[in-house]
Design a protein around this motif. Structure first.
Motif, PDB file in Angstrom:
ATOM      1  N   PHE A  56       0.537  -1.718   0.113  1.00 31.22           N
ATOM      2  CA  PHE A  56      -0.284   0.509   0.011  1.00 31.22           C
ATOM      3  C   PHE A  56       0.768   1.650   0.142  1.00 31.22           C
ATOM      4  CE2 PHE A  56      -2.346   3.375   2.738  1.00 31.22           C
ATOM      5  CZ  PHE A  56      -3.673   3.669   1.220  1.00 31.22           C
ATOM      6  N   GLY A  57       1.256   1.773  -1.176  1.00 33.52           N
ATOM      7  CA  GLY A  57       2.069   3.197  -1.390  1.00 33.52           C
ATOM      8  C   GLY A  57       1.395   4.727  -0.866  1.00 33.52           C
ATOM      9  N   GLY A  58       0.026   4.410  -0.374  1.00 30.56           N
ATOM     10  CA  GLY A  58      -0.826   5.883   0.495  1.00 30.56           C
ATOM     11  C   GLY A  58      -0.531   5.808   1.262  1.00 30.56           C
ATOM     12  N   SER A  59       0.824   5.317   2.097  1.00 33.83           N
ATOM     13  CA  SER A  59       1.005   5.951   3.473  1.00 33.83           C
ATOM     14  C   SER A  59       2.063   6.407   3.688  1.00 33.83           C
ATOM     15  CB  SER A  59       1.337   4.190   4.345  1.00 33.83           C
ATOM     16  OG  SER A  59       2.735   3.664   3.655  1.00 33.83           O
ATOM     17  N   ALA A  60       1.972   7.784   4.990  1.00 30.75           N
ATOM     18  CA  ALA A  60       3.006   8.968   4.822  1.00 30.75           C
ATOM     19  C   ALA A  60       4.295   8.048   5.169  1.00 30.75           C
ATOM     20  CB  ALA A  60       2.361   9.470   5.717  1.00 30.75           C
ATOM     21  N   TRP A  61       5.023   8.479   4.013  1.00 32.81           N
ATOM     22  CA  TRP A  61       6.874   8.603   4.058  1.00 32.81           C
ATOM     23  C   TRP A  61       7.503   9.900   5.094  1.00 32.81           C
ATOM     24  CZ3 TRP A  61       8.515   3.936   4.064  1.00 32.81           C
ATOM     25  CH2 TRP A  61       9.937   3.410   3.360  1.00 32.81           C
ATOM     26  N   LEU A  62       7.151  10.875   4.710  1.00 29.05           N
ATOM     27  CA  LEU A  62       8.083  11.865   5.078  1.00 29.05           C
ATOM     28  C   LEU A  62       7.108  13.117   5.236  1.00 29.05           C
ATOM     29  CD1 LEU A  62      10.566  13.707   3.224  1.00 29.05           C
ATOM     30  CD2 LEU A  62       8.923  12.184   1.722  1.00 29.05           C
ATOM     31  N   SER A  63       6.896  14.140   6.035  1.00 26.44           N
ATOM     32  CA  SER A  63       6.635  15.168   6.331  1.00 26.44           C
ATOM     33  C   SER A  63       7.252  16.528   6.992  1.00 26.44           C
ATOM     34  CB  SER A  63       5.809  14.849   8.214  1.00 26.44           C
ATOM     35  OG  SER A  63       6.664  15.169   8.931  1.00 26.44           O
ATOM     36  N   ILE A  73       4.011  12.941   2.804  1.00 25.05           N
ATOM     37  CA  ILE A  73       3.664  12.491   1.452  1.00 25.05           C
ATOM     38  C   ILE A  73       4.285  11.709   1.844  1.00 25.05           C
ATOM     39  CG2 ILE A  73       6.000  13.049   0.086  1.00 25.05           C
ATOM     40  CD1 ILE A  73       6.887  16.037   0.756  1.00 25.05           C
ATOM     41  N   ASN A  74       3.196  11.440   1.023  1.00 31.12           N
ATOM     42  CA  ASN A  74       3.081   9.483   1.091  1.00 31.12           C
ATOM     43  C   ASN A  74       4.226   8.792  -0.518  1.00 31.12           C
ATOM     44  OD1 ASN A  74       0.727   9.756   1.977  1.00 31.12           O
ATOM     45  ND2 ASN A  74      -0.859   9.258   0.623  1.00 31.12           N
ATOM     46  N   ALA A  75       4.556   7.379   0.600  1.00 33.19           N
ATOM     47  CA  ALA A  75       5.690   6.689   0.017  1.00 33.19           C
ATOM     48  C   ALA A  75       5.227   6.440  -2.042  1.00 33.19           C
ATOM     49  CB  ALA A  75       5.413   5.516   0.380  1.00 33.19           C
ATOM     50  N   ASP A  76       3.387   6.297  -2.321  1.00 31.55           N
ATOM     51  CA  ASP A  76       4.192   6.393  -3.611  1.00 31.55           C
ATOM     52  C   ASP A  76       3.815   8.077  -4.481  1.00 31.55           C
ATOM     53  OD1 ASP A  76       1.458   7.333  -2.657  1.00 31.55           O
ATOM     54  OD2 ASP A  76       0.656   6.292  -3.954  1.00 31.55           O
ATOM     55  N   THR A  77       4.409   8.336  -3.387  1.00 29.64           N
ATOM     56  CA  THR A  77       4.693   9.733  -4.687  1.00 29.64           C
ATOM     57  C   THR A  77       5.894   9.754  -5.884  1.00 29.64           C
ATOM     58  OG1 THR A  77       4.381  10.834  -2.582  1.00 29.64           O
ATOM     59  CG2 THR A  77       5.287  12.584  -4.548  1.00 29.64           C
ATOM     60  N   THR A  78       5.556  10.300  -6.874  1.00 29.25           N
ATOM     61  CA  THR A  78       6.912   9.385  -8.183  1.00 29.25           C
ATOM     62  C   THR A  78       7.973  10.263  -8.020  1.00 29.25           C
ATOM     63  OG1 THR A  78       5.649  10.395  -9.633  1.00 29.25           O
ATOM     64  CG2 THR A  78       4.985   8.159  -9.238  1.00 29.25           C
ATOM     65  N   ARG A  79       8.890   9.510  -8.260  1.00 28.77           N
ATOM     66  CA  ARG A  79      10.425  10.731  -9.044  1.00 28.77           C
ATOM     67  C   ARG A  79       9.475  12.003 -10.735  1.00 28.77           C
ATOM     68  NH1 ARG A  79      15.030   8.967  -8.102  1.00 28.77           N
ATOM     69  NH2 ARG A  79      16.767   9.975  -9.274  1.00 28.77           N
ATOM     70  N   GLY A  80       9.007  11.703 -11.252  1.00 25.17           N
ATOM     71  CA  GLY A  80       8.187  13.374 -12.489  1.00 25.17           C
ATOM     72  C   GLY A  80       8.153  14.162 -11.278  1.00 25.17           C
ATOM     73  N   ALA A  81       6.864  13.444 -10.205  1.00 28.00           N
ATOM     74  CA  ALA A  81       6.191  14.835  -9.314  1.00 28.00           C
ATOM     75  C   ALA A  81       7.714  14.999  -8.815  1.00 28.00           C
ATOM     76  CB  ALA A  81       5.433  13.683  -8.653  1.00 28.00           C
ATOM     77  N   VAL A  82       8.373  14.985  -7.942  1.00 23.02           N
ATOM     78  CA  VAL A  82       9.803  15.203  -7.495  1.00 23.02           C
ATOM     79  C   VAL A  82       9.853  15.943  -8.130  1.00 23.02           C
ATOM     80  CG1 VAL A  82      11.677  14.992  -5.925  1.00 23.02           C
ATOM     81  CG2 VAL A  82       9.382  13.727  -5.557  1.00 23.02           C
ATOM     82  N   GLU A  83      10.443  16.041  -9.067  1.00 19.46           N
ATOM     83  CA  GLU A  83      11.056  16.820 -10.158  1.00 19.46           C
ATOM     84  C   GLU A  83      10.437  17.510 -10.656  1.00 19.46           C
ATOM     85  OE1 GLU A  83      12.017  13.373 -13.295  1.00 19.46           O
ATOM     86  OE2 GLU A  83      13.760  13.168 -12.442  1.00 19.46           O
TER      87      GLU A  83
END
Length: 137
Positions: A56-63, A73-83
């Motif tokens: 389940f990627g929809g869980s908080a990874w960092l804040s 910010i959830n674990a499934d946030t993508t590299r492209g979105a971060v860029e």
């Protein structure tokens, strides 16, 4: 007796793997610190998401602490979105993020873009809902 020095020159915010987001729970004191961390993550890794998606990627990874409260910010946030978020923050000289409604209508989703349709892959949420359109600094 000689004491062994176990001090490492590596920053404590970076894991031995070189991935600053290798473990869940990192908390940034503000958006500028978050952007620095995300830039570091982009430079040091080639991972497709900020965290371990698992089942389940929809869980908080960092804040990050913001003017509107703590943003997770959830674990499934993508590299492209971060860029995109890092680039927009830099190009706009730290323009505020915006609160919009999530899929279920709760106004706790944070977007960095001016158009919600361009916010794909960025999964950032306030724990507590606030008024839609609230600026997040």
């Amino acid at each position: 007796m000689t004491r062994r020095n176990d001090h490492h020159d590596e920053s404590p915010s970076v894991t031995p793997s070189g991935d600053p987001l290798a473990s869940r729970g990192r908390r940034c004191a503000g958006r500028a610190e978050l952007i620095d961390l995300l830039q570091d993550w982009l430079a040091r890794t080639d991972r497709p998401t900020v965290g371990d998606v698992g089942t389940f990627g929809g869980s908080a990874w960092l804040s990050v602490d913001t003017s509107a409260g703590i943003v997770h910010i959830n674990a499934d946030t993508t590299r492209g979105a971060v860029e995109r978020v890092v680039r927009r923050y830099q190009q706009s000289h730290g323009a505020p993020w915006t609160v919009v409604a999530n899929r279920r209508g709760r106004t706790n989703r944070i977007i960095a873009e001016t158009d919600v349709s361009e916010a794909t892959g960025w999964y950032a949420y306030l724990k507590v809902a606030v008024e839609a359109g609230t600026e997040v600094r």
